[in-house]
Design an enzyme around this catalytic site. Structure first.
Site, mmCIF file in Angstrom:
data_model
loop_
_atom_site.group_PDB
_atom_site.id
_atom_site.type_symbol
_atom_site.label_atom_id
_atom_site.label_comp_id
_atom_site.label_asym_id
_atom_site.label_seq_id
_atom_site.Cartn_x
_atom_site.Cartn_y
_atom_site.Cartn_z
ATOM 1 N N CYS A 1 -83.384 13.505 -32.404
ATOM 2 C CA CYS A 1 -83.977 13.241 -33.719
ATOM 3 C C CYS A 1 -85.483 13.040 -33.567
ATOM 4 C CB CYS A 1 -83.351 11.978 -34.335
ATOM 5 S SG CYS A 1 -84.117 11.475 -35.894
ATOM 6 N N CYS B 1 -79.705 11.970 -39.303
ATOM 7 C CA CYS B 1 -79.537 11.404 -37.954
ATOM 8 C C CYS B 1 -78.578 10.221 -38.029
ATOM 9 C CB CYS B 1 -80.902 10.923 -37.431
ATOM 10 S SG CYS B 1 -80.804 9.945 -35.920
ATOM 11 N N HIS C 1 -85.668 21.422 -18.318
ATOM 12 C CA HIS C 1 -86.023 22.006 -19.620
ATOM 13 C C HIS C 1 -85.031 21.617 -20.696
ATOM 14 C CE1 HIS C 1 -88.499 25.429 -17.562
ATOM 15 N NE2 HIS C 1 -89.135 24.271 -17.561
ATOM 16 N N GLY D 1 -82.958 32.685 -8.470
ATOM 17 C CA GLY D 1 -82.905 33.332 -9.790
ATOM 18 C C GLY D 1 -83.983 32.897 -10.745
ATOM 19 N N TYR E 1 -80.925 28.850 -31.300
ATOM 20 C CA TYR E 1 -80.264 28.038 -30.275
ATOM 21 C C TYR E 1 -78.748 27.983 -30.481
ATOM 22 C CZ TYR E 1 -84.594 27.168 -28.041
ATOM 23 O OH TYR E 1 -85.758 27.377 -27.346
ATOM 24 N N ALA F 1 -77.297 36.866 -6.978
ATOM 25 C CA ALA F 1 -77.040 35.460 -6.634
ATOM 26 C C ALA F 1 -75.576 35.246 -6.246
ATOM 27 C CB ALA F 1 -77.411 34.564 -7.815
ATOM 28 N N ASP G 1 -78.235 25.935 -20.009
ATOM 29 C CA ASP G 1 -76.772 26.069 -20.127
ATOM 30 C C ASP G 1 -76.102 25.028 -19.214
ATOM 31 O OD1 ASP G 1 -77.421 28.795 -18.045
ATOM 32 O OD2 ASP G 1 -76.126 27.169 -17.383
ATOM 33 N N GLN H 1 -83.957 24.975 -14.409
ATOM 34 C CA GLN H 1 -84.764 25.280 -15.593
ATOM 35 C C GLN H 1 -83.834 25.714 -16.733
ATOM 36 O OE1 GLN H 1 -88.572 27.634 -14.396
ATOM 37 N NE2 GLN H 1 -87.030 28.087 -12.836
ATOM 38 N N ASN H 2 -82.573 25.932 -16.401
ATOM 39 C CA ASN H 2 -81.628 26.466 -17.386
ATOM 40 C C ASN H 2 -81.147 25.378 -18.335
ATOM 41 O OD1 ASN H 2 -81.919 28.841 -15.977
ATOM 42 N ND2 ASN H 2 -80.014 28.600 -14.814
HETATM 43 C C1 BV8 Z 1 -95.947 21.979 -19.754
HETATM 44 C C2 BV8 Z 1 -86.533 26.164 -22.537
HETATM 45 C C3 BV8 Z 1 -97.494 20.139 -19.733
HETATM 46 C C4 BV8 Z 1 -85.890 26.428 -23.812
HETATM 47 C C5 BV8 Z 1 -88.486 27.276 -21.634
HETATM 48 C C6 BV8 Z 1 -99.834 25.242 -15.347
HETATM 49 C C7 BV8 Z 1 -99.338 23.938 -15.222
HETATM 50 C C8 BV8 Z 1 -98.559 23.384 -16.230
HETATM 51 C C9 BV8 Z 1 -98.287 24.120 -17.374
HETATM 52 C C10 BV8 Z 1 -98.761 25.405 -17.510
HETATM 53 C C11 BV8 Z 1 -99.530 25.967 -16.500
HETATM 54 N N1 BV8 Z 1 -99.845 27.227 -16.896
HETATM 55 C C12 BV8 Z 1 -99.283 27.488 -18.094
HETATM 56 C C13 BV8 Z 1 -98.647 26.391 -18.520
HETATM 57 C C14 BV8 Z 1 -97.947 26.268 -19.805
HETATM 58 C C15 BV8 Z 1 -96.497 26.760 -19.796
HETATM 59 C C16 BV8 Z 1 -96.253 27.954 -18.910
HETATM 60 O O1 BV8 Z 1 -95.859 27.822 -17.756
HETATM 61 N N2 BV8 Z 1 -96.464 29.130 -19.477
HETATM 62 C C17 BV8 Z 1 -96.212 30.357 -18.724
HETATM 63 C C18 BV8 Z 1 -95.502 31.370 -19.620
HETATM 64 C C19 BV8 Z 1 -97.560 30.863 -18.216
HETATM 65 N N3 BV8 Z 1 -95.626 25.683 -19.389
HETATM 66 C C20 BV8 Z 1 -95.182 24.804 -20.316
HETATM 67 O O2 BV8 Z 1 -95.505 24.851 -21.475
HETATM 68 C C21 BV8 Z 1 -94.257 23.721 -19.812
HETATM 69 N N4 BV8 Z 1 -94.780 22.444 -20.217
HETATM 70 O O3 BV8 Z 1 -96.662 22.656 -19.060
HETATM 71 O O4 BV8 Z 1 -96.261 20.669 -20.154
HETATM 72 C C22 BV8 Z 1 -97.502 19.803 -18.278
HETATM 73 C C23 BV8 Z 1 -98.653 20.027 -17.542
HETATM 74 C C24 BV8 Z 1 -98.660 19.741 -16.193
HETATM 75 C C25 BV8 Z 1 -97.521 19.230 -15.569
HETATM 76 C C26 BV8 Z 1 -96.398 19.017 -16.309
HETATM 77 C C27 BV8 Z 1 -96.377 19.309 -17.670
HETATM 78 C C28 BV8 Z 1 -92.874 23.834 -20.442
HETATM 79 C C29 BV8 Z 1 -92.204 25.094 -19.961
HETATM 80 C C30 BV8 Z 1 -90.748 25.125 -20.431
HETATM 81 C C31 BV8 Z 1 -90.608 26.085 -21.561
HETATM 82 N N5 BV8 Z 1 -89.199 26.223 -21.883
HETATM 83 N N6 BV8 Z 1 -87.236 27.354 -22.066
HETATM 84 C C32 BV8 Z 1 -85.122 27.701 -23.775
HETATM 85 O O5 BV8 Z 1 -84.490 28.016 -22.735
HETATM 86 O O6 BV8 Z 1 -85.126 28.352 -24.827
HETATM 87 S S1 BV8 Z 1 -89.140 28.592 -20.768
HETATM 88 C C33 BV8 Z 1 -87.968 29.610 -20.057
HETATM 89 O O7 BV8 Z 1 -88.564 30.042 -18.827
HETATM 90 C C34 BV8 Z 1 -86.654 29.037 -19.626
HETATM 91 O O8 BV8 Z 1 -86.606 27.627 -19.608
HETATM 92 C C35 BV8 Z 1 -86.511 29.545 -18.209
HETATM 93 O O9 BV8 Z 1 -85.667 28.770 -17.476
HETATM 94 C C36 BV8 Z 1 -87.894 29.432 -17.773
HETATM 95 C C37 BV8 Z 1 -88.234 30.122 -16.498
HETATM 96 O O10 BV8 Z 1 -87.704 31.437 -16.538
HETATM 97 P P1 BV8 Z 1 -86.691 31.870 -15.380
HETATM 98 O O11 BV8 Z 1 -85.586 30.892 -15.361
HETATM 99 O O12 BV8 Z 1 -87.449 32.073 -14.137
HETATM 100 O O13 BV8 Z 1 -86.109 33.223 -15.955
HETATM 101 P P2 BV8 Z 1 -86.797 34.664 -15.911
HETATM 102 O O14 BV8 Z 1 -86.050 35.554 -16.839
HETATM 103 O O15 BV8 Z 1 -88.275 34.523 -16.070
HETATM 104 O O16 BV8 Z 1 -86.547 35.174 -14.410
HETATM 105 C C38 BV8 Z 1 -85.221 35.446 -13.996
HETATM 106 C C39 BV8 Z 1 -85.296 35.809 -12.520
HETATM 107 O O17 BV8 Z 1 -83.955 35.967 -12.023
HETATM 108 C C40 BV8 Z 1 -86.025 37.100 -12.242
HETATM 109 O O18 BV8 Z 1 -86.926 36.915 -11.166
HETATM 110 C C41 BV8 Z 1 -84.903 38.087 -11.832
HETATM 111 O O19 BV8 Z 1 -85.330 38.980 -10.839
HETATM 112 C C42 BV8 Z 1 -83.870 37.159 -11.286
HETATM 113 N N7 BV8 Z 1 -82.488 37.635 -11.452
HETATM 114 C C43 BV8 Z 1 -81.961 38.324 -12.492
HETATM 115 N N8 BV8 Z 1 -80.651 38.552 -12.274
HETATM 116 C C44 BV8 Z 1 -80.347 37.983 -11.075
HETATM 117 C C45 BV8 Z 1 -81.516 37.389 -10.556
HETATM 118 N N9 BV8 Z 1 -81.548 36.756 -9.371
HETATM 119 C C46 BV8 Z 1 -80.394 36.703 -8.676
HETATM 120 N N10 BV8 Z 1 -79.221 37.239 -9.107
HETATM 121 C C47 BV8 Z 1 -79.165 37.874 -10.292
HETATM 122 N N11 BV8 Z 1 -78.006 38.404 -10.717
#
Ligand code: BV8
Length: 231
Positions: A119, A138, A111, A178, A55, A222, A96, A93-94
């Site tokens: 802490c 802390c 997120h 995005g 991080y 974007a 930053d 979701q970002n």
């Molecule tokens: C949770 C933070 C319980 C830290 C991250 C169903 C319901 C609920 C949960 C789940 C479910 N199924 C599965 C789950 C569990 C899990 C999940 O979703 N897993 C996935 C992998 C299947 N979810 C969780 O664990 C979440 N918590 O569920 O709690 C709950 C239950 C019910 C209701 C509420 C809560 C917690 C998820 C958060 C995890 N933290 N990161 C860190 O950043 O290090 S994940 C990570 O993914 C980032 O946060 C990121 O923001 C997030 C999503 O990714 P994207 O932002 O979409 O980025 P990505 O690279 O994937 O895509 C980029 C896109 O941009 C692409 O489409 C690309 O084409 C496009 N792009 C690229 N360049 C450009 C562009 N577009 C325009 N212009 C450009 N130039």
């Protein structure tokens, strides 16, 4: 249609042209690092130094990045709508701070934020500092070794869910920018908007995992599609 409340959900793609890596594109963060070893509570318990280093690297990248035209356009949309008594709910979701540095005043980080730590012993949250290490006690409870990045990891409850759901139900337009639509619950918001009869729009570089759920999609960078949408 009179649009009073716009709901915008952003993901890593809006920061891509600022030089910050996305997660699931080719060469993305999760193709270089294993999220299960870096972005889960278990990962932090197993190796807090490794997680803190990951991080700190992301924080340095974010500090060296500049907001791009897409961030700026959303800041202008926020102030433009407010001047007309209308509202933008910006949910990201970002982790930053490029939306804030572009001038957005109300940003909901579901997120969490790279710029904050929390802490595990007492729950106190505070701004991250350069000299902070895993061993830093802390300032609130004095316990050392329990400070973690204040971001939401896989398996953890995202932040501000009630406010997000409330804004989503009240919105007249849902726009996703995005994001790959791979991570829940954020990826499910478009389905909820559709169920409420709310118009939906995706602004993305390529079709997202949940692309089929959007009434309209504009593919492109974007930095081009968001200013065009806001104009
Ligand atoms: C949770 C933070 C319980 C830290 C991250 C169903 C319901 C609920 C949960 C789940 C479910 N199924 C599965 C789950 C569990 C899990 C999940 O979703 N897993 C996935 C992998 C299947 N979810 C969780 O664990 C979440 N918590 O569920 O709690 C709950 C239950 C019910 C209701 C509420 C809560 C917690 C998820 C958060 C995890 N933290 N990161 C860190 O950043 O290090 S994940 C990570 O993914 C980032 O946060 C990121 O923001 C997030 C999503 O990714 P994207 O932002 O979409 O980025 P990505 O690279 O994937 O895509 C980029 C896109 O941009 C692409 O489409 C690309 O084409 C496009 N792009 C690229 N360049 C450009 C562009 N577009 C325009 N212009 C450009 N130039």
């Amino acid at each position: 249609m009179d649009i009073q409340n716009v709901f915008v959900l952003t993901g890593a793609g809006i920061s891509a042209e600022s030089g910050l890596g996305t997660f699931r594109d080719r060469g993305g963060v999760w193709s270089r690092f294993d999220p299960m070893k870096l972005a889960t509570p278990e990962a932090f318990a197993a190796d807090p130094v490794l997680v803190h280093d990951f991080y700190n690297m992301r924080r340095r990248d974010a500090l060296n990045a500049q907001p791009n035209a897409a961030h700026t356009a959303l800041a202008e949309l926020e102030s433009g709508l407010a001047a007309q008594g209308r509202n933008l709910f910006l949910c990201t979701q970002n982790v930053d701070d490029l939306h804030e540095r572009a001038g957005s005043r109300a940003v909901v980080h579901m997120h969490g934020e790279l710029s904050r730590v929390r802490c595990l012993a007492c729950g106190d949250g505070r701004p991250w500092r350069e000299d902070l290490t895993v061993e830093t006690p802390c300032p609130s409870c004095g316990v050392a070794g329990r400070m973690r990045p204040d971001v939401v990891w896989f398996g953890e409850m995202p932040k501000h869910l009630d406010a997000i759901e409330d804004a989503l139900i009240k919105s007249d337009l849902f726009v996703a920018i995005g994001t790959s639509g791979a991570v829940y619950p954020a990826a499910g918001y478009v389905a909820q908007a559709q169920a409420f009869g709310i118009p939906t729009l995706a602004l993305n570089l390529e079709a997202a995992d949940n692309a089929g759920m959007f009434a309209r999609t504009r593919l492109g960078l974007a930095s081009a599609t968001v200013p065009a949408f806001v104009a």
